[in-house]
Design an enzyme around this catalytic site. Structure first.
Site, PDB file in Angstrom:
ATOM      1  N   ASN A   8       1.626  -1.344  -0.044  1.00 47.11           N
ATOM      2  CA  ASN A   8      -0.247   0.247   0.185  1.00 47.11           C
ATOM      3  C   ASN A   8       0.885   0.941  -0.392  1.00 47.11           C
ATOM      4  O   ASN A   8       1.480   0.835   0.754  1.00 47.11           O
ATOM      5  CB  ASN A   8      -0.619   0.361   1.033  1.00 47.11           C
ATOM      6  CG  ASN A   8      -2.136   1.536   1.466  1.00 47.11           C
ATOM      7  OD1 ASN A   8      -1.779   1.848   0.104  1.00 47.11           O
ATOM      8  ND2 ASN A   8      -2.428   1.023   2.599  1.00 47.11           N
ATOM      9  N   LYS A  10       0.057   4.320  -0.360  1.00 51.10           N
ATOM     10  CA  LYS A  10      -0.236   5.605   0.206  1.00 51.10           C
ATOM     11  C   LYS A  10      -0.681   6.996  -0.884  1.00 51.10           C
ATOM     12  O   LYS A  10      -0.487   6.842  -1.822  1.00 51.10           O
ATOM     13  CB  LYS A  10      -0.694   6.095   2.006  1.00 51.10           C
ATOM     14  CG  LYS A  10      -0.120   4.197   2.591  1.00 51.10           C
ATOM     15  CD  LYS A  10      -0.470   4.813   3.964  1.00 51.10           C
ATOM     16  CE  LYS A  10       0.376   3.703   5.075  1.00 51.10           C
ATOM     17  NZ  LYS A  10      -0.174   3.688   5.994  1.00 51.10           N
ATOM     18  N   HIS A  97      -9.829   0.779   5.198  1.00 49.47           N
ATOM     19  CA  HIS A  97      -8.556   1.245   5.269  1.00 49.47           C
ATOM     20  C   HIS A  97      -8.753   2.061   7.011  1.00 49.47           C
ATOM     21  O   HIS A  97      -8.971   2.437   6.957  1.00 49.47           O
ATOM     22  CB  HIS A  97      -7.566   1.222   4.953  1.00 49.47           C
ATOM     23  CG  HIS A  97      -5.650   1.528   4.935  1.00 49.47           C
ATOM     24  ND1 HIS A  97      -5.487   2.562   6.231  1.00 49.47           N
ATOM     25  CD2 HIS A  97      -4.608   0.374   5.268  1.00 49.47           C
ATOM     26  CE1 HIS A  97      -4.483   2.441   5.764  1.00 49.47           C
ATOM     27  NE2 HIS A  97      -3.843   1.119   5.843  1.00 49.47           N
ATOM     28  N   GLU A  99      -7.081   4.902   8.164  1.00 49.60           N
ATOM     29  CA  GLU A  99      -6.995   5.907   7.502  1.00 49.60           C
ATOM     30  C   GLU A  99      -7.967   6.952   6.471  1.00 49.60           C
ATOM     31  O   GLU A  99      -8.429   7.715   7.174  1.00 49.60           O
ATOM     32  CB  GLU A  99      -5.814   6.270   6.840  1.00 49.60           C
ATOM     33  CG  GLU A  99      -4.238   5.648   7.974  1.00 49.60           C
ATOM     34  CD  GLU A  99      -3.119   5.336   6.868  1.00 49.60           C
ATOM     35  OE1 GLU A  99      -3.778   5.361   5.394  1.00 49.60           O
ATOM     36  OE2 GLU A  99      -1.686   4.706   7.252  1.00 49.60           O
ATOM     37  N   GLU A 170      -5.641  -5.128  10.918  1.00 52.68           N
ATOM     38  CA  GLU A 170      -4.064  -3.951  11.088  1.00 52.68           C
ATOM     39  C   GLU A 170      -4.423  -3.276  12.095  1.00 52.68           C
ATOM     40  O   GLU A 170      -5.275  -2.451  12.173  1.00 52.68           O
ATOM     41  CB  GLU A 170      -3.711  -2.861  10.062  1.00 52.68           C
ATOM     42  CG  GLU A 170      -4.341  -4.044   8.784  1.00 52.68           C
ATOM     43  CD  GLU A 170      -3.510  -2.826   7.440  1.00 52.68           C
ATOM     44  OE1 GLU A 170      -2.677  -2.672   7.023  1.00 52.68           O
ATOM     45  OE2 GLU A 170      -4.283  -1.668   7.442  1.00 52.68           O
ATOM     46  N   GLY A 176       2.316   2.189  11.024  1.00 51.71           N
ATOM     47  CA  GLY A 176       3.388   3.046  10.854  1.00 51.71           C
ATOM     48  C   GLY A 176       4.099   3.554  11.639  1.00 51.71           C
ATOM     49  O   GLY A 176       4.573   4.718  12.155  1.00 51.71           O
ATOM     50  N   SER A 214       3.775  -1.957  10.456  1.00 49.64           N
ATOM     51  CA  SER A 214       4.535  -2.347  10.399  1.00 49.64           C
ATOM     52  C   SER A 214       5.305  -3.810   9.972  1.00 49.64           C
ATOM     53  O   SER A 214       6.718  -3.682  11.128  1.00 49.64           O
ATOM     54  CB  SER A 214       5.072  -2.296  11.890  1.00 49.64           C
ATOM     55  OG  SER A 214       4.538  -0.480  12.326  1.00 49.64           O
TER      56      SER A 214
HETATM   57  C1  PEP Z   1      -0.437   0.398   6.450  1.00 51.49           C
HETATM   58  O1  PEP Z   1      -0.263   0.688   5.821  1.00 51.49           O
HETATM   59  O2  PEP Z   1      -1.777  -0.379   6.088  1.00 51.49           O
HETATM   60  C2  PEP Z   1       0.298  -0.570   7.165  1.00 51.49           C
HETATM   61  C3  PEP Z   1       0.279  -1.234   7.496  1.00 51.49           C
HETATM   62  O3  PEP Z   1       1.588   0.524   7.222  1.00 51.49           O
HETATM   63  P1  PEP Z   1       2.466   0.248   7.771  1.00 51.49           P
HETATM   64  O4  PEP Z   1       3.661  -1.182   6.959  1.00 51.49           O
HETATM   65  O5  PEP Z   1       3.968   1.072   7.391  1.00 51.49           O
HETATM   66  O6  PEP Z   1       2.810  -0.005   9.187  1.00 51.49           O
END
Ligand code: PEP
Length: 251
Positions: A8, A10, A97, A99, A170, A176, A214
């Site tokens: 992803n 973003k 998601h 976000e 998630e 992040g 992460s």
């Molecule tokens: C994500 O944006 O779905 C995500 C898991 O980000 P990160 O790997 O940076 O934690």
């Protein structure tokens, strides 16, 4: 079913950087992609065409979208429809998601509308679910996951084919932040999701459940080996071909 290793991107990358990264990723993984892996790149809309030129037509490499609006076409300024995404070669899209839930204010109900509409228009949907840190501290992880799954999947046909739907667990506090959920936390959440899925879809044992939060080259192999982990959704570490290719190939 193959493990799905999804990137992803973003709201990162402009054209040259994005196309170059996709090319480097292809070179680094194409020849030695394990037989049980599928790679999915989910760039911003502006790069769907450029990444598509590198990915489309390559077996086990797919293109996905980060978002869409649940309508075929119409006066929805600034939005993109699943029909337009399919036209560019997208086979997958994310819905829910964190976000979009927490920054853009998308409700569980709206996410459910998107899941249903996207599936009806032929996209494979990755429904993202996960608790915030306060919810975990209050012991509400399963309650949150159940609510997000029940509302997110409310309009899904019970006999949906398993490759059409995936769930990404998630935990919001791990996205992040560099803080990864521990193996026990991941297995517990994924097992709960697997069991909960039985209420909504017949082929719940075959639906892929991805972990996101992460994921990095040094923890991907361990996470992918856990029970009920059928792939990973990667944000930060997917932006460089070098680190994402290590995740794609992680054993
Ligand atoms: C994500 O944006 O779905 C995500 C898991 O980000 P990160 O790997 O940076 O934690």
């Amino acid at each position: 079913m193959k493990k799905l290793i999804a990137a992803n991107w973003k709201m990162f990358k402009t054209w040259n950087d994005g196309v170059q990264t996709a090319r480097e990723l292809m070179v680094a993984t194409r020849q030695n992609l394990p037989a049980d892996r599928e790679v999915l790149l989910i760039p911003p809309f502006t790069l769907l065409k450029g990444v598509g030129e590198v990915f489309l037509g390559e077996e086990n490499y797919s293109l996905g979208a980060q978002n869409f609006y649940p309508a075929g076409e119409g006066a929805y300024t600034g939005e993109i429809s699943p029909v337009q995404l399919k036209d560019l070669g997208c086979s997958y899209a994310l819905a829910g998601h964190s976000e979009r839930r927490h920054i853009l204010g998308e409700s569980d109900e709206f996410v459910g509308e998107k899941v249903q509409f996207g599936l009806e228009k032929g996209l494979n949907i990755i429904l993202c679910v996960g608790e915030q840190i306060e919810e975990r501290k209050k012991g509400q992880v399963e309650e949150v996951l159940h609510r997000q799954l029940a509302k997110g999947l409310a309009g899904v046909e019970k006999d949906i084919q398993p490759h059409r739907l995936a769930i990404a667990y998630e935990p919001v506090w791990a996205i992040g932040t560099g803080e990864v959920a521990g193996p026990e936390e991941i297995v517990q959440a994924h097992t709960f999701i697997r069991n909960d899925l039985a209420q909504y879809v017949n082929f719940y044992e075959e639906i892929r459940i991805l972990y996101g939060g992460s994921v990095k080259p040094d923890n991907a192999g361990q996470i992918l080996a856990l029970d009920n982990v059928d792939g990973v959704l990667v944000g930060g570490a997917s932006l460089k071909a070098e680190s994402f290719s290590q995740i794609v190939l992680a054993e």
